[in-house]
Design a protein around this motif. Structure first.
Motif, PDB file in Angstrom:
ATOM      1  N   ASP A 138       0.827  -1.199   0.000  1.00  0.00           N
ATOM      2  CA  ASP A 138       0.000   0.000   0.000  1.00  0.00           C
ATOM      3  C   ASP A 138       0.863   1.252   0.000  1.00  0.00           C
ATOM      4  O   ASP A 138       1.972   1.270   0.543  1.00  0.00           O
ATOM      5  CB  ASP A 138      -0.901   0.039   1.233  1.00  0.00           C
ATOM      6  CG  ASP A 138      -2.016  -0.990   1.188  1.00  0.00           C
ATOM      7  OD1 ASP A 138      -2.161  -1.624   0.127  1.00  0.00           O
ATOM      8  OD2 ASP A 138      -2.711  -1.146   2.199  1.00  0.00           O
ATOM      9  N   ILE A 139       0.315   2.316  -0.597  1.00  0.00           N
ATOM     10  CA  ILE A 139       0.973   3.617  -0.580  1.00  0.00           C
ATOM     11  C   ILE A 139       0.267   4.495   0.447  1.00  0.00           C
ATOM     12  O   ILE A 139      -0.967   4.599   0.451  1.00  0.00           O
ATOM     13  CB  ILE A 139       0.908   4.278  -1.964  1.00  0.00           C
ATOM     14  CG1 ILE A 139       1.607   3.401  -2.996  1.00  0.00           C
ATOM     15  CG2 ILE A 139       1.522   5.669  -1.942  1.00  0.00           C
ATOM     16  CD1 ILE A 139       1.451   3.892  -4.410  1.00  0.00           C
ATOM     17  N   ALA A 140       1.000   5.133   1.309  1.00  0.00           N
ATOM     18  CA  ALA A 140       0.414   6.030   2.290  1.00  0.00           C
ATOM     19  C   ALA A 140      -0.117   7.282   1.591  1.00  0.00           C
ATOM     20  O   ALA A 140       0.487   7.770   0.635  1.00  0.00           O
ATOM     21  CB  ALA A 140       1.449   6.411   3.347  1.00  0.00           C
ATOM     22  N   ILE A 141      -1.232   7.818   2.080  1.00  0.00           N
ATOM     23  CA  ILE A 141      -1.843   8.997   1.465  1.00  0.00           C
ATOM     24  C   ILE A 141      -0.879  10.176   1.468  1.00  0.00           C
ATOM     25  O   ILE A 141      -0.835  10.974   0.527  1.00  0.00           O
ATOM     26  CB  ILE A 141      -3.175   9.364   2.178  1.00  0.00           C
ATOM     27  CG1 ILE A 141      -3.883  10.514   1.479  1.00  0.00           C
ATOM     28  CG2 ILE A 141      -2.942   9.667   3.649  1.00  0.00           C
ATOM     29  CD1 ILE A 141      -4.455  10.197   0.137  1.00  0.00           C
ATOM     30  N   GLU A 142      -0.058  10.294   2.519  1.00  0.00           N
ATOM     31  CA  GLU A 142       0.898  11.400   2.586  1.00  0.00           C
ATOM     32  C   GLU A 142       1.909  11.337   1.459  1.00  0.00           C
ATOM     33  O   GLU A 142       2.283  12.358   0.882  1.00  0.00           O
ATOM     34  CB  GLU A 142       1.621  11.395   3.944  1.00  0.00           C
ATOM     35  CG  GLU A 142       0.727  11.624   5.141  1.00  0.00           C
ATOM     36  CD  GLU A 142       0.012  10.366   5.625  1.00  0.00           C
ATOM     37  OE1 GLU A 142      -0.794  10.475   6.584  1.00  0.00           O
ATOM     38  OE2 GLU A 142       0.261   9.274   5.042  1.00  0.00           O
ATOM     39  N   ASP A 143       2.348  10.138   1.138  1.00  0.00           N
ATOM     40  CA  ASP A 143       3.329   9.987   0.070  1.00  0.00           C
ATOM     41  C   ASP A 143       2.710  10.237  -1.295  1.00  0.00           C
ATOM     42  O   ASP A 143       3.346  10.797  -2.180  1.00  0.00           O
ATOM     43  CB  ASP A 143       3.945   8.587   0.114  1.00  0.00           C
ATOM     44  CG  ASP A 143       4.775   8.369   1.366  1.00  0.00           C
ATOM     45  OD1 ASP A 143       5.435   9.324   1.811  1.00  0.00           O
ATOM     46  OD2 ASP A 143       4.757   7.262   1.913  1.00  0.00           O
ATOM     47  N   LEU A 144       1.462   9.828  -1.468  1.00  0.00           N
ATOM     48  CA  LEU A 144       0.783  10.081  -2.733  1.00  0.00           C
ATOM     49  C   LEU A 144       0.617  11.582  -2.947  1.00  0.00           C
ATOM     50  O   LEU A 144       0.881  12.102  -4.039  1.00  0.00           O
ATOM     51  CB  LEU A 144      -0.574   9.386  -2.751  1.00  0.00           C
ATOM     52  CG  LEU A 144      -1.384   9.501  -4.048  1.00  0.00           C
ATOM     53  CD1 LEU A 144      -0.633   8.880  -5.217  1.00  0.00           C
ATOM     54  CD2 LEU A 144      -2.747   8.841  -3.883  1.00  0.00           C
ATOM     55  N   LEU A 145       0.213  12.291  -1.915  1.00  0.00           N
ATOM     56  CA  LEU A 145      -0.011  13.731  -2.033  1.00  0.00           C
ATOM     57  C   LEU A 145       1.291  14.503  -2.176  1.00  0.00           C
ATOM     58  O   LEU A 145       1.308  15.592  -2.750  1.00  0.00           O
ATOM     59  CB  LEU A 145      -0.803  14.242  -0.826  1.00  0.00           C
ATOM     60  CG  LEU A 145      -2.225  13.675  -0.693  1.00  0.00           C
ATOM     61  CD1 LEU A 145      -2.879  14.184   0.582  1.00  0.00           C
ATOM     62  CD2 LEU A 145      -3.066  14.023  -1.911  1.00  0.00           C
TER      63      LEU A 145
END
Length: 248
Positions: free
Chosen positions: A85-92
């Protein structure tokens, strides 16, 4: 390097991918880990297989036992580890270039979700965000519908979608929820900000709490002769509108 959360076994088994396109895409993904591959001699001859993968030669009837009934395996099946999974913080953190985000609110059908992933890659979306629950897990059906997009589109699963939408707002995203009961069109809702396109499940649409966390609700300007569009078709049109509205 982006931080990733440890992959979860949501369906208590390892995903099985089938069909040449899905398996080729997985082979080209350095983040994908293979447990086993079953294939016919003919299918293997057409693939550039890395060395060291556990491969078992199998007949067509044997392969059919490794996939759901009538799945078009095309002579090859792969059992894999789920992607992390990718953390939302890293995606943003990667949102500086203005590419849109796709947010799915309880879209559970793997064929719809996979088709949306395919459109997201086609229109250069930043990634896709779904709930950890009420979203399809990785599967052969999802990978088949995604047509390779599963392996290259960043996919973030979150526990609380409303909280994730708040984080998107903090990151400068203008959140547009697609809803058929509003007067504003998608073209009118688009602005200069980065866009997060929020789509709900077919029939139910966006949940009220999710809609309340959108900056605008917009509809697609379709003919009165058709009540609505399939959610994957709506996503493709909205992504095109977002790209055109952003001047891409």
């Amino acid at each position: 390097m982006a931080k990733r959360r440890k992959a979860k076994q949501r369906d208590a088994r390892h995903p099985r991918l089938w069909g040449r396109h899905a398996v080729e895409a997985a082979l080209a993904n350095p983040a994908r880990r293979f447990r086993k591959i079953w294939a016919t001699h003919e299918a293997l001859a057409e693939l550039d297989m890395p060395e060291g993968l556990p491969v078992e030669i199998a007949g067509v009837q044997d392969l059919a036992r490794h996939v759901p009934h009538d799945a078009p395996h095309q002579g090859i099946v792969a059992e894999v580890e789920p992607l992390e999974d990718i953390a939302i913080e890293d995606l943003l953190d990667g949102a500086a270039d203005g590419r849109p985000l796709v947010v799915l609110d309880q879209v559970t059908d793997p064929h719809n979700a996979g088709a949306i992933m395919r459109s997201a890659v086609a229109f250069d979306a930043l990634g896709i965000v779904t709930q950890d629950r009420h979203a399809p897990p990785e599967s052969g059906a999802l990978a088949k519908a995604a047509s390779g997009a599963l392996e290259i589109l960043p996919w973030c699963r979150v526990v609380n979608l409303s909280r994730a939408l708040d984080q998107m707002a903090d990151a400068g995203f203008w959140r547009i929820g697609l809803a058929g009961e509003t007067d504003m069109t998608i073209g009118e809702a688009l602005g200069p900000a980065k866009v997060a396109l929020v789509l709900g499940a077919e029939g139910e649409g966006l949940r009220p709490n999710v809609a309340q966390h959108c900056d605008a609700l917009a509809r697609l300007p379709i003919s009165d002769r058709m009540e609505s569009l399939n959610v994957s078709n709506a996503a493709a049109i909205a992504l095109y509108a977002a790209r055109e509205g952003n001047g891409s």
